[in-house]
Design a protein around this motif. Structure first.
Motif, PDB file in Angstrom:
ATOM      1  N   GLY A 162      79.035  77.125  76.129  1.00 33.70           N
ATOM      2  CA  GLY A 162      78.588  78.321  75.522  1.00 33.70           C
ATOM      3  C   GLY A 162      77.244  78.548  74.943  1.00 33.70           C
ATOM      4  N   ILE A 163      76.639  77.469  74.892  1.00 34.69           N
ATOM      5  CA  ILE A 163      75.151  77.518  74.570  1.00 34.69           C
ATOM      6  C   ILE A 163      74.300  77.467  75.680  1.00 34.69           C
ATOM      7  N   SER A 164      73.295  78.365  75.744  1.00 36.04           N
ATOM      8  CA  SER A 164      72.267  78.064  77.099  1.00 36.04           C
ATOM      9  C   SER A 164      71.419  77.141  76.631  1.00 36.04           C
ATOM     10  N   SER A 165      70.728  76.631  78.046  1.00 32.45           N
ATOM     11  CA  SER A 165      69.823  75.346  78.004  1.00 32.45           C
ATOM     12  C   SER A 165      68.467  75.989  77.340  1.00 32.45           C
ATOM     13  N   GLY A 166      67.895  74.903  77.075  1.00 28.69           N
ATOM     14  CA  GLY A 166      66.284  75.255  76.684  1.00 28.69           C
ATOM     15  C   GLY A 166      66.006  75.470  75.094  1.00 28.69           C
ATOM     16  N   PHE A 167      67.119  75.286  74.407  1.00 22.22           N
ATOM     17  CA  PHE A 167      66.991  75.312  72.904  1.00 22.22           C
ATOM     18  C   PHE A 167      65.893  74.432  72.260  1.00 22.22           C
ATOM     19  N   GLU A 168      65.946  73.105  72.964  1.00 22.10           N
ATOM     20  CA  GLU A 168      65.137  72.104  72.151  1.00 22.10           C
ATOM     21  C   GLU A 168      63.631  72.542  72.295  1.00 22.10           C
ATOM     22  N   ARG A 169      63.097  73.384  72.987  1.00 23.90           N
ATOM     23  CA  ARG A 169      61.814  73.751  72.674  1.00 23.90           C
ATOM     24  C   ARG A 169      61.545  74.347  71.368  1.00 23.90           C
ATOM     25  N   GLU A 170      62.496  74.641  70.789  1.00 29.32           N
ATOM     26  CA  GLU A 170      62.339  75.523  69.410  1.00 29.32           C
ATOM     27  C   GLU A 170      62.841  74.612  68.368  1.00 29.32           C
ATOM     28  N   VAL A 171      63.289  73.437  68.531  1.00 36.80           N
ATOM     29  CA  VAL A 171      63.996  72.488  67.396  1.00 36.80           C
ATOM     30  C   VAL A 171      62.668  71.675  66.658  1.00 36.80           C
ATOM     31  N   SER A 172      62.549  72.068  65.536  1.00 32.98           N
ATOM     32  CA  SER A 172      61.862  71.322  64.534  1.00 32.98           C
ATOM     33  C   SER A 172      62.552  70.263  63.849  1.00 32.98           C
ATOM     34  N   THR A 173      62.019  68.743  64.163  1.00 32.87           N
ATOM     35  CA  THR A 173      62.802  67.783  63.227  1.00 32.87           C
ATOM     36  C   THR A 173      62.345  67.748  61.961  1.00 32.87           C
ATOM     37  N   LYS A 174      61.654  68.996  61.243  1.00 28.76           N
ATOM     38  CA  LYS A 174      61.617  68.972  59.924  1.00 28.76           C
ATOM     39  C   LYS A 174      62.610  70.006  59.279  1.00 28.76           C
ATOM     40  N   GLU A 175      63.334  70.551  60.065  1.00 30.55           N
ATOM     41  CA  GLU A 175      64.542  71.468  59.418  1.00 30.55           C
ATOM     42  C   GLU A 175      65.584  70.565  59.365  1.00 30.55           C
ATOM     43  N   SER A 176      66.506  71.040  58.463  1.00 29.07           N
ATOM     44  CA  SER A 176      67.828  70.276  58.460  1.00 29.07           C
ATOM     45  C   SER A 176      68.708  70.522  59.309  1.00 29.07           C
ATOM     46  N   PRO A 177      69.771  69.645  59.840  1.00 22.18           N
ATOM     47  CA  PRO A 177      70.556  69.555  60.585  1.00 22.18           C
ATOM     48  C   PRO A 177      71.192  70.930  60.847  1.00 22.18           C
ATOM     49  N   GLN A 178      71.519  71.426  59.501  1.00 23.24           N
ATOM     50  CA  GLN A 178      72.349  72.705  59.685  1.00 23.24           C
ATOM     51  C   GLN A 178      71.533  73.944  60.066  1.00 23.24           C
ATOM     52  N   GLN A 179      70.344  74.055  59.623  1.00 22.57           N
ATOM     53  CA  GLN A 179      69.061  74.911  60.004  1.00 22.57           C
ATOM     54  C   GLN A 179      69.060  74.898  61.192  1.00 22.57           C
ATOM     55  N   ILE A 180      68.953  73.873  61.941  1.00 26.40           N
ATOM     56  CA  ILE A 180      68.823  73.543  63.335  1.00 26.40           C
ATOM     57  C   ILE A 180      69.950  74.178  64.212  1.00 26.40           C
ATOM     58  N   ALA A 181      71.324  73.795  63.677  1.00 21.67           N
ATOM     59  CA  ALA A 181      72.435  74.393  64.332  1.00 21.67           C
ATOM     60  C   ALA A 181      72.484  75.799  64.387  1.00 21.67           C
ATOM     61  N   ASP A 182      72.398  76.305  63.140  1.00 22.19           N
ATOM     62  CA  ASP A 182      72.396  77.830  62.873  1.00 22.19           C
ATOM     63  C   ASP A 182      71.377  78.601  63.840  1.00 22.19           C
ATOM     64  N   LYS A 183      70.306  78.237  63.805  1.00 23.82           N
ATOM     65  CA  LYS A 183      69.037  78.881  64.721  1.00 23.82           C
ATOM     66  C   LYS A 183      69.864  78.610  66.241  1.00 23.82           C
ATOM     67  N   ILE A 184      70.081  77.594  66.647  1.00 30.48           N
ATOM     68  CA  ILE A 184      70.565  77.426  68.313  1.00 30.48           C
ATOM     69  C   ILE A 184      71.743  78.403  68.299  1.00 30.48           C
ATOM     70  N   ILE A 185      72.660  78.489  67.544  1.00 29.22           N
ATOM     71  CA  ILE A 185      73.556  79.306  67.818  1.00 29.22           C
ATOM     72  C   ILE A 185      73.279  80.778  67.837  1.00 29.22           C
ATOM     73  N   ILE A 186      72.418  81.047  66.923  1.00 25.99           N
ATOM     74  CA  ILE A 186      72.075  82.693  66.949  1.00 25.99           C
ATOM     75  C   ILE A 186      71.299  82.903  68.394  1.00 25.99           C
ATOM     76  N   ASN A 187      70.271  82.060  68.476  1.00 26.58           N
ATOM     77  CA  ASN A 187      69.413  82.297  69.837  1.00 26.58           C
ATOM     78  C   ASN A 187      69.892  81.958  71.182  1.00 26.58           C
ATOM     79  N   TYR A 188      70.904  81.295  71.466  1.00 29.77           N
ATOM     80  CA  TYR A 188      71.439  80.657  72.438  1.00 29.77           C
ATOM     81  C   TYR A 188      72.868  80.872  72.807  1.00 29.77           C
ATOM     82  N   LYS A 189      73.610  81.401  72.011  1.00 31.17           N
ATOM     83  CA  LYS A 189      75.014  81.512  72.467  1.00 31.17           C
ATOM     84  C   LYS A 189      75.157  82.627  73.452  1.00 31.17           C
ATOM     85  N   LYS A 190      75.781  82.124  74.474  1.00 31.97           N
ATOM     86  CA  LYS A 190      76.198  83.204  75.583  1.00 31.97           C
ATOM     87  C   LYS A 190      77.368  84.148  75.381  1.00 31.97           C
TER      88      LYS A 190
END
Ligand SMILES: [Mn+2]
Length: 207
Positions: A162-190
């Motif tokens: 249910g998540i589109s591919s390509g999100f790794e381009r926007e992942v910053s390892t400086k963000e918390s895991p929860q921030q990363i997860a929230d951003k991915i679902i907001i921007n990549y949910k089908k």
């Protein structure tokens, strides 16, 4: 979902059901025991109640058997046995080991797994989980896990289809895991499926 605090993993999860469904057929498990930590993302086939039911059985099976059979192959076999009378699930799972600084992972079906290295010199900078076709509870492929070294700050991301591919381009390892997860679902949910993304950051066994 099993909630666990661990000294070796920071994690976050974001999940949303398909619009119009009350229950999600996607589920996850995070569980710590000893110096190990399990993460798993599960997608019950289809969506709605029957999918949620199958995903729930897989979740329970993983939680109940993690400490006594702590390798991913036998955990998948146990899930297969307990899911035989359901519509089945696809799943990917990983066990971190803080004694050896490794992760051992495996995927059955199309739950994506991605390991991003914190070390900017790492070559390769990321690794994808090798998935094998099949449905847990219906038809298992031959089961083979792979093990790789992990370092502090490395990030593992499990995402259902249910998540589109390509999100790794926007992942910053400086963000918390929860921030990363929230951003991915907001921007990549089908819009066509349940969606779940689980982000685990390896911190190692801090003194
Ligand atoms: Mn799905």
């Amino acid at each position: 979902m099993e909630e666990t605090i661990s000294p070796i993993i920071d994690w976050g999860v974001a999940t949303l059901p398909l619009a119009g469904e009350e229950r999600s057929g996607d589920a996850c498990v995070v569980k710590a025991w000893g110096k190990k930590f399990l993460v798993a993302a599960i997608d019950g086939l289809g969506h709605g109640d029957q999918a949620a039911y199958a995903a729930g059985i897989a979740t329970e099976t993983l939680i109940n058997h993690t400490s006594d059979s702590d390798d991913v192959v036998s955990l998948v076999r146990r899930c297969h046995q307990s899911l035989v009378r359901t519509r089945g699930v696809v799943l990917s799972l990983a066990i971190f080991d803080a004694v050896n600084n490794t992760v051992t992972w495996m995927g059955i079906g199309n739950v994506d797994g991605l390991l991003l290295r914190a070390d900017s010199q790492a070559n390769p900078p990321s690794e994808s989980l090798l998935q094998r076709g099949g449905v847990v509870g219906y038809q298992l492929p031959s089961l083979r896990s792979s093990t790789t070294h992990v370092g502090r700050g490395d990030i593992l991301i499990l995402s259902t289809d249910g998540i589109s591919s390509g999100f790794e381009r926007e992942v910053s390892t400086k963000e918390s895991p929860q921030q990363i997860a929230d951003k991915i679902i907001i921007n990549y949910k089908k819009k066509t499926d349940d969606a779940l993304v689980l982000v685990a950051c390896y911190t190692g066994d801090l003194p």
